[in-house]
Structures are given as structure tokens and as C-alpha cells.
Design an enzyme around this catalytic site. Structure first.
Site, PDB file in Angstrom:
ATOM      1  N   GLY A   4       0.804  -1.209   0.000  1.00 35.21           N
ATOM      2  CA  GLY A   4       0.000   0.000   0.000  1.00 35.21           C
ATOM      3  C   GLY A   4       0.836   1.258   0.000  1.00 35.21           C
ATOM      4  O   GLY A   4       1.333   1.701  -1.032  1.00 35.21           O
ATOM      5  N   CYS A   5       0.992   1.853   1.191  1.00 36.45           N
ATOM      6  CA  CYS A   5       1.650   3.162   1.279  1.00 36.45           C
ATOM      7  C   CYS A   5       3.137   3.090   0.973  1.00 36.45           C
ATOM      8  O   CYS A   5       3.706   4.066   0.468  1.00 36.45           O
ATOM      9  CB  CYS A   5       1.400   3.757   2.659  1.00 36.45           C
ATOM     10  SG  CYS A   5      -0.349   4.137   2.943  1.00 36.45           S
ATOM     11  N   VAL A   6       3.784   1.956   1.250  1.00 41.40           N
ATOM     12  CA  VAL A   6       5.193   1.819   0.894  1.00 41.40           C
ATOM     13  C   VAL A   6       5.340   1.828  -0.624  1.00 41.40           C
ATOM     14  O   VAL A   6       6.135   2.591  -1.181  1.00 41.40           O
ATOM     15  CB  VAL A   6       5.799   0.546   1.508  1.00 41.40           C
ATOM     16  CG1 VAL A   6       7.189   0.266   0.926  1.00 41.40           C
ATOM     17  CG2 VAL A   6       5.879   0.675   3.025  1.00 41.40           C
TER      18      VAL A   6
END
Length: 213
Positions: A148-150
Site C-alpha cells: 500500500g503506502c510503501v
């Protein structure tokens, strides 16, 4: 760990380490790391412990930047993301879910926290300017979640011209399958994925000194 099909297609390049690294620690906040605080949480203990090794190694060579994702109580700043993930409603600024995990070696006198509302640490934040001002030529990445955010932050790092180096021991995901799949994909297209010992050795070389194990 590059996928053979991607290698044969020409996705076989290697990013060269820089001399002005920065560390980006993505969303290791209690809503993602502490059971009972949010349905989004999973066990991040090993990744947090490894991230603390990175923090200790990198503080003397470049900025250490933490991100926290969270929203106003009326969700006016969430956009349409909550239509896909209703549990994001638990990430309200000012609540426990938006506090950094206390196991992190965060130093309020030296480190920086950036608040974001979307997946990428670059979207709607001052991160590009901060990295440019620090003459960053190597962005070391830790945090959650890998898929996701990575991943979103890594793709944007590449697009903004800050070569990303993902430390596989320092990123984690609720799904082991998504974790491994996204590490392979990032390694093929957008980043170097390295083990923590290799990254610590590289940082030691940059700092010109032996770093603690």
C-alpha cells in the site's frame, strides 16, 4: 529477486547508492501496529526493531522522516479512498491510531513527522521540497504496508527523482503474499530491495565509520 520475465523485458537495471541518504519511515503508527486500536493493525514487531537499527545508522548522515496517515473527524479530507477501505475511518487525527508506535526510536528534537491523507508520502506533503533541500540522492524506505503506502511512496520517489532503496527487513504487510509480490515488483521496476545488513554496510561506507550491528 528480480522476476525473470521482467529481466528479459529489460527491467534489469540497478540503482546506484548515493552519498546523501534520507530515511523515510512510513506509517508505523499504532493504528497499523497495535492490535485493538484499529482493524488495520498487524504484527510489525520485527520490522520496527530492524527500522530502529536503520534510524541509529542514518541519523548522522541524513534526515529521518516519519509519516502518519490520518483524517479530520468529519473525513472531509479523505477523498474517495474510504469507499474502498472503510477501516480508514479509524484513523482520526488526535486519536491513538494516529500516534507513532512508541517502540520507534523517534527523536522529537531531530526527526520530522509528516502528516498525510493518501497512500503516497509525497502526495500533498512537503516531502519533495524537504528531500531536495537536503540534496537527497538516495531514499531509504521502511514502514507499512508493503503493498500500500510503501509501494505508492516508492513509485512517487522514483518519479520525483529520489532513487528509492527498500529495506526488506523493515517493511511489512498484513498479507505475506502481497508483501512478497510487491517486493518483487518494486525490485523489478521502481527500487532496489536490499537486506538490512547490506544497507547498514552501505550507510557505514557513506558515514566513513563502522556502524553498530
Amino acid at each position: 529477486m528480480k522476476d525473470q520475465a521482467n529481466v528479459l523485458s529489460g527491467f534489469n537495471g540497478v540503482l546506484a547508492p548515493g552519498v546523501k541518504p534520507a530515511l523515510l519511515v512510513i506509517d508505523f503508527q499504532r493504528g497499523f501496529t497495535e492490535a485493538g486500536v484499529s482493524p488495520l493493525a498487524s504484527d510489525c514487531s520485527a520490522a520496527i526493531a530492524s527500522t530502529n537499527r536503520l534510524i541509529a545508522a542514518l541519523r548522522e548522515t541524513g534526515p529521518v522522516i516519519f509519516t502518519v496517515v490520518g483524517y479530520s473527524a468529519n473525513y472531509a479530507d479523505i477523498g474517495c479512498w474510504m469507499q474502498k477501505c472503510q477501516s480508514l475511518s479509524t484513523l482520526v487525527r488526535g486519536t491513538a491510531a494516529c500516534e507513532l508506535d512508541p517502540r520507534l526510536d523517534f527523536d522529537a528534537q531531530r526527526d520530522l513527522i509528516l502528516h498525510k491523507t493518501q497512500a503516497s508520502a509525497f502526495f500533498g506533503t512537503a516531502l519533495p521540497g524537504i528531500l531536495a533541500a537536503a540534496h537527497c540522492d538516495m531514499l531509504v524506505v521502511a514502514g507499512c504496508t508493503t503493498s500500500g503506502c510503501v509501494r505508492a511512496s516508492v513509485v512517487d520517489a522514483m518519479q520525483y527523482g529520489f532513487p528509492p532503496f527498500v529495506v526488506r527487513d523493515c517493511v511489512t504487510d498484513r498479507s505475506a503474499a502481497q508483501h512478497e509480490s510487491n517486493l518483487i515488483d518494486m525490485s523489478s521496476k521502481y527500487a532496489e530491495v536490499v537486506a538490512i545488513d547490506a544497507m547498514l554496510a552501505e550507510l557505514g561506507s557513506i558515514a566513513g565509520q563502522q556502524l553498530p550491528a
